[in-house]
Design a protein around this motif. Structure first.
Motif, short mmCIF file in Angstrom:
data_model
loop_
_atom_site.label_atom_id
_atom_site.label_comp_id
_atom_site.label_asym_id
_atom_site.label_seq_id
_atom_site.Cartn_x
_atom_site.Cartn_y
_atom_site.Cartn_z
N THR A 1 45.08 31.19 -14.95
CA THR A 1 46.51 30.90 -14.91
C THR A 1 46.87 29.98 -13.74
O THR A 1 47.85 29.24 -13.81
N ASP A 2 46.08 30.02 -12.67
CA ASP A 2 46.37 29.19 -11.50
C ASP A 2 46.00 27.73 -11.74
O ASP A 2 46.71 26.82 -11.26
N ILE A 3 44.90 27.49 -12.43
CA ILE A 3 44.43 26.11 -12.59
C ILE A 3 44.90 25.46 -13.87
O ILE A 3 44.84 24.23 -14.01
N LEU A 4 45.41 26.26 -14.83
CA LEU A 4 45.70 25.72 -16.16
C LEU A 4 46.79 24.66 -16.19
O LEU A 4 46.64 23.65 -16.91
N PRO A 5 47.89 24.79 -15.46
CA PRO A 5 48.97 23.79 -15.58
C PRO A 5 48.52 22.36 -15.33
O PRO A 5 49.01 21.43 -15.98
N THR A 6 47.60 22.16 -14.39
CA THR A 6 47.16 20.79 -14.06
C THR A 6 45.67 20.58 -14.33
O THR A 6 45.08 19.62 -13.82
N ALA A 7 45.08 21.46 -15.11
CA ALA A 7 43.62 21.44 -15.28
C ALA A 7 43.17 20.25 -16.12
O ALA A 7 43.87 19.77 -17.01
N ALA A 8 41.95 19.80 -15.81
CA ALA A 8 41.22 18.82 -16.60
C ALA A 8 40.00 19.54 -17.16
O ALA A 8 39.63 20.62 -16.69
N PRO A 9 39.34 18.96 -18.20
CA PRO A 9 38.16 19.63 -18.78
C PRO A 9 37.13 20.05 -17.75
O PRO A 9 36.54 21.13 -17.85
N GLY A 10 36.92 19.23 -16.72
CA GLY A 10 35.93 19.57 -15.71
C GLY A 10 36.29 20.83 -14.94
O GLY A 10 35.43 21.62 -14.56
N GLU A 11 37.58 21.05 -14.72
CA GLU A 11 38.02 22.24 -14.00
C GLU A 11 37.84 23.50 -14.84
O GLU A 11 37.55 24.58 -14.31
N ILE A 12 38.01 23.39 -16.15
CA ILE A 12 37.77 24.54 -17.04
C ILE A 12 36.29 24.89 -17.02
O ILE A 12 35.91 26.07 -17.00
N GLN A 13 35.43 23.87 -17.00
CA GLN A 13 33.99 24.13 -16.90
C GLN A 13 33.66 24.84 -15.59
O GLN A 13 32.86 25.77 -15.56
N ALA A 14 34.28 24.41 -14.51
CA ALA A 14 34.05 25.05 -13.20
C ALA A 14 34.53 26.50 -13.23
O ALA A 14 33.89 27.39 -12.65
N TRP A 15 35.66 26.73 -13.88
CA TRP A 15 36.16 28.10 -14.00
C TRP A 15 35.18 28.97 -14.77
O TRP A 15 34.89 30.10 -14.39
N LEU A 16 34.62 28.45 -15.87
CA LEU A 16 33.64 29.21 -16.66
C LEU A 16 32.42 29.57 -15.83
O LEU A 16 31.87 30.67 -15.94
#
Length: 458
Positions: free
Chosen positions: A12-27
């Motif tokens: 929820t913290d990173i989603l508003p401004t997230a890019a695909p790379g950030e979702i990978q980092a979250w995973l």
């Protein structure tokens, strides 16, 4: 143990401004699938829609593999249909169909309509089959070659098909041999094709002695057959022996795990939740439990009828009432132990209906030993209550008889239900206890009439 960094990362913290790379980092940072499911389950519909916008194919595949089907379907439904179609089209067919089955019909049709026509058609063919059938869990992308091909031509075709169909170790374990109308003729090992003389024909290498299942075969039975024969995959064929797809070992393991979970829930006297417990609302839990509870409530009513019928006996010998909870509880517990063991043995194929005589003989022999032990315990309990020798004899004989009666009923019902094509888990712990309660009381008062002088003439 998660690191401080991973503990601080929240979707929820990173989603508003997230890019695909950030979702990978979250995973990568999240401790495991359970934490991923927990965080995704807390997203609002708008946040789930946003998640779909920043997922790429590979990231979506990893994320959706981490989620259970119900949560994945909820996430996909919240996304734009075109986005959801792209994400699901990239999944394996069995996983994509599992998610689509959990979606409501309008949302599912919208997503399927947004997919490429060939992919949509393949998924629709699998979705047409009943949920409990083998075909509902099959992978239609089976590697198949015609029997008249030479080995060289067959290997070349397999190279092309393997890329197009996205095959893996399970789907490429066996090469199925068909005629031009896709009727199954046999199976060949990929190793044999690679090592064979390129000029030989496939028909010379194939084995026509193979196991197959029909599309409407129960999924649990198909999975058990695959396990029994130690196969990596089993073909699914229609009435004309046309190859429809394959059921793989990994899918069979998922079916077995799901069935084991459902059996455990039914044995507790509840319908399967179909979703993780923490996401089930009180209303959902009520719907899953109330049916069984009402049915058992009605069934238990005859216990009160039995007690009322023997009211005079209890007034004549008040001490008889002291042991009623003990007797019916022992009978229910005895039956529950047996049904729990048999339901699991039936699920794994260890026992079948033809084994009923052996089951009954084994359980009655065991029941005899248990009955003697419990009768001795009843004598001790009666002695501590000071009820006298006649009541002590009555109680000890009754508890032995109830144990044997419960052993007999519990050893027959699960295989009988299986033979009638009903789920043996329906003989749940509450159900077997309810059956034994009333009949156990009848046995109790019948023995009391035979052993107690005070009841003569009543």
């Amino acid at each position: 143990m998660s690191s401080p960094t991973s503990a601080a990362v929240r979707l929820t913290d990173i989603l508003p401004t997230a890019a695909p790379g950030e979702i990978q980092a979250w995973l990568r940072s999240v401790a495991g699938p359970a934490e991923r499911r927990h965080q995704v389950s807390r997203l609002s519909r708008a946040e789930l829609r946003r998640l779909g916008e920043v997922l790429d194919g590979r990231t979506a595949e990893i994320l959706l593999e981490s989620l259970d089907d119900e949560l994945a379907a909820r996430a996909v439904t919240a996304m734009d249909a075109a986005v959801a179609a792209t994400l699901l089209a990239g999944l394996d067919t069995d996983h994509a169909t599992d998610i689509l089955r959990e979606m409501r019909a309008p949302a599912r049709d919208s997503v399927l309509s947004a997919m490429p026509a060939d992919r949509s058609e393949a998924l629709r063919r699998v979705l047409e089959w009943p949920r409990e059938s083998a075909a509902a869990h099959m992978i239609p992308e089976a590697l198949a070659i015609t029997s008249e091909l030479t080995v060289a031509d067959a290997v070349e075709q397999l190279r092309r098909d393997a890329v197009e169909l996205r095959v893996d170790a399970h789907t490429s374990a066996y090469i199925y041999v068909t005629d031009r109308d896709r009727r199954l003729l046999g199976v060949a090992a990929f190793r044999d094709l690679v090592l064979a003389d390129p000029g030989r024909h496939v028909s010379e290498l194939m084995n026509d002695d193979l196991l197959w299942v029909s599309p409407l075969t129960d999924a649990e039975e198909a999975a058990q057959a695959l396990e029994d024969h130690n196969l990596v995959a089993v073909p699914v064929v229609d009435a004309d022996m046309r190859l429809l797809g394959i059921l793989t070992q990994s899918t069979a393991a998922e079916i077995a795990e799901e069935e084991a979970t459902e059996d455990a829930e039914r044995q507790g006297g509840s319908e399967p939740l179909d979703m993780p417990y923490l996401r089930a609302s009180p209303w959902h839990l009520w719907r899953k439990r109330i049916g069984w509870l009402l049915l058992l409530f009605v069934a238990e009513a005859y216990t009160g009828t039995v007690l009322r019928h023997f009211e005079e006996e209890m007034e004549a010998v008040v001490a008889l009432a002291f042991f009623i909870p003990l007797l019916i509880g022992t009978g229910g517990n005895t039956g529950t132990q047996i049904t729990t063991t048999l339901v699991r043995a039936l699920a794994t194929g260890d026992v079948r209906f033809r084994d009923v005589p052996s089951i009954v003989a084994k359980e009655l022999s065991t029941g005899m030993l248990i009955a003697l032990t419990m009768a001795l315990a009843a004598v001790i309990r009666a002695w501590t209550l000071g009820v006298g020798p006649e009541v002590t004899l009555c109680v000890s004989l009754t508890i032995g008889a109830i144990v044997l009666w419960s052993s007999f009923i519990a050893s027959i019902l699960p295989p009988l239900l299986k033979k009638c094509r009903l789920d043996p888990a329906l003989v749940s712990a509450p159900a077997i206890a309810t059956i034994v309660d009333g009949t156990g009381l009848i046995i109790y008062f019948w023995i009391a009439h035979l052993t107690l002088a005070q009841l003569q003439g009543l």
